[in-house]
Design a protein around this motif. Sequence first.
Motif, PDB file in Angstrom:
ATOM      1  N   GLU A  24      50.817  48.239  -0.880  1.00 37.81           N
ATOM      2  CA  GLU A  24      50.660  46.953  -1.579  1.00 37.81           C
ATOM      3  C   GLU A  24      49.454  46.964  -2.508  1.00 37.81           C
ATOM      4  O   GLU A  24      49.493  46.404  -3.597  1.00 37.81           O
ATOM      5  N   GLU A  25      48.365  47.577  -2.063  1.00 38.98           N
ATOM      6  CA  GLU A  25      47.135  47.630  -2.860  1.00 38.98           C
ATOM      7  C   GLU A  25      47.207  48.662  -3.981  1.00 38.98           C
ATOM      8  O   GLU A  25      46.344  48.684  -4.858  1.00 38.98           O
ATOM      9  N   GLU A  26      48.204  49.531  -3.920  1.00 37.00           N
ATOM     10  CA  GLU A  26      48.382  50.597  -4.909  1.00 37.00           C
ATOM     11  C   GLU A  26      47.138  51.473  -5.033  1.00 37.00           C
ATOM     12  O   GLU A  26      46.725  51.861  -6.123  1.00 37.00           O
ATOM     13  N   ASN A  27      46.523  51.768  -3.870  1.00 35.38           N
ATOM     14  CA  ASN A  27      45.337  52.621  -3.840  1.00 35.38           C
ATOM     15  C   ASN A  27      45.469  53.606  -2.675  1.00 35.38           C
ATOM     16  O   ASN A  27      45.045  53.319  -1.557  1.00 35.38           O
ATOM     17  N   PRO A  28      46.036  54.786  -2.923  1.00 31.45           N
ATOM     18  CA  PRO A  28      46.250  55.749  -1.845  1.00 31.45           C
ATOM     19  C   PRO A  28      44.957  56.320  -1.253  1.00 31.45           C
ATOM     20  O   PRO A  28      44.995  56.984  -0.217  1.00 31.45           O
ATOM     21  N   ALA A  29      43.811  56.048  -1.869  1.00 31.58           N
ATOM     22  CA  ALA A  29      42.536  56.548  -1.344  1.00 31.58           C
ATOM     23  C   ALA A  29      42.010  55.695  -0.188  1.00 31.58           C
ATOM     24  O   ALA A  29      41.062  56.088   0.494  1.00 31.58           O
ATOM     25  N   LEU A  30      42.623  54.535   0.058  1.00 36.72           N
ATOM     26  CA  LEU A  30      42.138  53.653   1.124  1.00 36.72           C
ATOM     27  C   LEU A  30      42.418  54.234   2.503  1.00 36.72           C
ATOM     28  O   LEU A  30      43.456  54.845   2.737  1.00 36.72           O
ATOM     29  N   LYS A  31      41.458  54.003   3.405  1.00 38.08           N
ATOM     30  CA  LYS A  31      41.565  54.426   4.795  1.00 38.08           C
ATOM     31  C   LYS A  31      41.217  53.232   5.676  1.00 38.08           C
ATOM     32  O   LYS A  31      40.409  52.397   5.286  1.00 38.08           O
ATOM     33  N   LEU A  32      41.817  53.163   6.861  1.00 35.60           N
ATOM     34  CA  LEU A  32      41.467  52.105   7.807  1.00 35.60           C
ATOM     35  C   LEU A  32      40.187  52.501   8.527  1.00 35.60           C
ATOM     36  O   LEU A  32      40.145  53.519   9.213  1.00 35.60           O
ATOM     37  N   ARG A  33      39.140  51.707   8.348  1.00 35.20           N
ATOM     38  CA  ARG A  33      37.885  51.948   9.063  1.00 35.20           C
ATOM     39  C   ARG A  33      37.829  50.990  10.247  1.00 35.20           C
ATOM     40  O   ARG A  33      37.963  49.782  10.096  1.00 35.20           O
ATOM     41  N   VAL A  34      37.649  51.566  11.434  1.00 35.44           N
ATOM     42  CA  VAL A  34      37.519  50.798  12.670  1.00 35.44           C
ATOM     43  C   VAL A  34      36.069  50.928  13.110  1.00 35.44           C
ATOM     44  O   VAL A  34      35.517  52.031  13.126  1.00 35.44           O
ATOM     45  N   TYR A  35      35.445  49.796  13.458  1.00 33.93           N
ATOM     46  CA  TYR A  35      34.035  49.851  13.836  1.00 33.93           C
ATOM     47  C   TYR A  35      33.729  48.833  14.923  1.00 33.93           C
ATOM     48  O   TYR A  35      34.511  47.919  15.185  1.00 33.93           O
ATOM     49  N   VAL A  36      32.587  49.028  15.553  1.00 31.98           N
ATOM     50  CA  VAL A  36      32.097  48.128  16.593  1.00 31.98           C
ATOM     51  C   VAL A  36      30.739  47.615  16.143  1.00 31.98           C
ATOM     52  O   VAL A  36      29.899  48.386  15.682  1.00 31.98           O
ATOM     53  N   THR A  37      30.536  46.303  16.261  1.00 32.86           N
ATOM     54  CA  THR A  37      29.239  45.709  15.938  1.00 32.86           C
ATOM     55  C   THR A  37      28.794  44.845  17.111  1.00 32.86           C
ATOM     56  O   THR A  37      29.608  44.439  17.945  1.00 32.86           O
ATOM     57  N   GLY A  38      27.508  44.559  17.153  1.00 33.03           N
ATOM     58  CA  GLY A  38      26.991  43.633  18.153  1.00 33.03           C
ATOM     59  C   GLY A  38      27.404  42.224  17.771  1.00 33.03           C
ATOM     60  O   GLY A  38      27.489  41.885  16.594  1.00 33.03           O
ATOM     61  N   GLY A  39      27.699  41.411  18.771  1.00 30.41           N
ATOM     62  CA  GLY A  39      28.072  40.024  18.498  1.00 30.41           C
ATOM     63  C   GLY A  39      29.325  39.639  19.243  1.00 30.41           C
ATOM     64  O   GLY A  39      29.785  40.347  20.130  1.00 30.41           O
ATOM     65  N   GLY A  40      29.879  38.525  18.872  1.00 31.21           N
ATOM     66  CA  GLY A  40      31.055  38.026  19.571  1.00 31.21           C
ATOM     67  C   GLY A  40      30.647  37.399  20.887  1.00 31.21           C
ATOM     68  O   GLY A  40      29.503  37.491  21.313  1.00 31.21           O
ATOM     69  N   CYS A  41      31.576  36.786  21.556  1.00 30.83           N
ATOM     70  CA  CYS A  41      31.251  36.070  22.792  1.00 30.83           C
ATOM     71  C   CYS A  41      31.050  37.002  23.981  1.00 30.83           C
ATOM     72  O   CYS A  41      30.557  36.581  25.012  1.00 30.83           O
ATOM     73  N   SER A  42      31.394  38.289  23.843  1.00 29.44           N
ATOM     74  CA  SER A  42      31.241  39.218  24.964  1.00 29.44           C
ATOM     75  C   SER A  42      30.222  40.326  24.706  1.00 29.44           C
ATOM     76  O   SER A  42      30.093  41.236  25.504  1.00 29.44           O
ATOM     77  N   GLY A  43      29.506  40.289  23.592  1.00 32.33           N
ATOM     78  CA  GLY A  43      28.453  41.273  23.346  1.00 32.33           C
ATOM     79  C   GLY A  43      28.727  42.229  22.205  1.00 32.33           C
ATOM     80  O   GLY A  43      27.843  42.566  21.440  1.00 32.33           O
ATOM     81  N   PHE A  44      29.950  42.724  22.098  1.00 34.08           N
ATOM     82  CA  PHE A  44      30.356  43.611  21.009  1.00 34.08           C
ATOM     83  C   PHE A  44      31.641  43.061  20.413  1.00 34.08           C
ATOM     84  O   PHE A  44      32.397  42.366  21.088  1.00 34.08           O
ATOM     85  N   GLN A  45      31.891  43.408  19.159  1.00 38.48           N
ATOM     86  CA  GLN A  45      33.173  43.018  18.582  1.00 38.48           C
ATOM     87  C   GLN A  45      33.730  44.133  17.713  1.00 38.48           C
ATOM     88  O   GLN A  45      32.988  44.933  17.158  1.00 38.48           O
ATOM     89  N   TYR A  46      35.053  44.176  17.658  1.00 39.76           N
ATOM     90  CA  TYR A  46      35.753  45.158  16.844  1.00 39.76           C
ATOM     91  C   TYR A  46      35.864  44.653  15.421  1.00 39.76           C
ATOM     92  O   TYR A  46      35.996  43.453  15.190  1.00 39.76           O
ATOM     93  N   GLY A  47      35.841  45.587  14.487  1.00 37.55           N
ATOM     94  CA  GLY A  47      36.057  45.236  13.094  1.00 37.55           C
ATOM     95  C   GLY A  47      37.005  46.228  12.451  1.00 37.55           C
ATOM     96  O   GLY A  47      37.079  47.398  12.855  1.00 37.55           O
ATOM     97  N   PHE A  48      37.733  45.744  11.462  1.00 39.43           N
ATOM     98  CA  PHE A  48      38.680  46.569  10.712  1.00 39.43           C
ATOM     99  C   PHE A  48      38.482  46.275   9.236  1.00 39.43           C
ATOM    100  O   PHE A  48      38.403  45.108   8.845  1.00 39.43           O
ATOM    101  N   THR A  49      38.401  47.315   8.433  1.00 39.13           N
ATOM    102  CA  THR A  49      38.294  47.140   6.996  1.00 39.13           C
ATOM    103  C   THR A  49      38.926  48.344   6.317  1.00 39.13           C
ATOM    104  O   THR A  49      39.174  49.368   6.957  1.00 39.13           O
ATOM    105  N   PHE A  50      39.174  48.213   5.031  1.00 41.27           N
ATOM    106  CA  PHE A  50      39.647  49.362   4.268  1.00 41.27           C
ATOM    107  C   PHE A  50      38.479  49.946   3.503  1.00 41.27           C
ATOM    108  O   PHE A  50      37.636  49.224   2.982  1.00 41.27           O
TER     109      PHE A  50
END
Length: 113
Positions: A24-50
């Motif tokens: 859809e984005e017409e950008n084959p160079a994009l990759k799914l980045r999965v990360y963990v940061t401090g925060g959220g109601c339980s201490g850590f939270q997951y994040g997803f970005t391209f």
Amino acid sequence: MSNPELPIKFTDSAASKVLSLITEEENPALKLRVYVTGGGCSGFQYGFTFDEKVNDGDMTIEKQGVMMVIDPMSLQYLVDGEVDYLESLEGSRFVVNNPNATTTCGCGSSFSI
């Protein structure tokens, strides 16, 4: 094809959705980045970005022609986990099934170890 040596699984469902979004984005160079940061109601939270970049030390997993990228700090919290994509009555979203999490919040995006 399953690779038991990988520290985290990238499901077919997640890879298919990433492929669809990249198309859809017409950008084959994009990759799914999965990360963990401090925060959220339980201490850590997951994040997803391209992201177009793979940084030094990042782990990459390729499936169905798309790539998932995880930085080394986040990877330590995700070992033996699984990145999946779910579609249900509650909506559609990427999720992490994490056996290391001792508690999670109701939304499933934050956890503690």
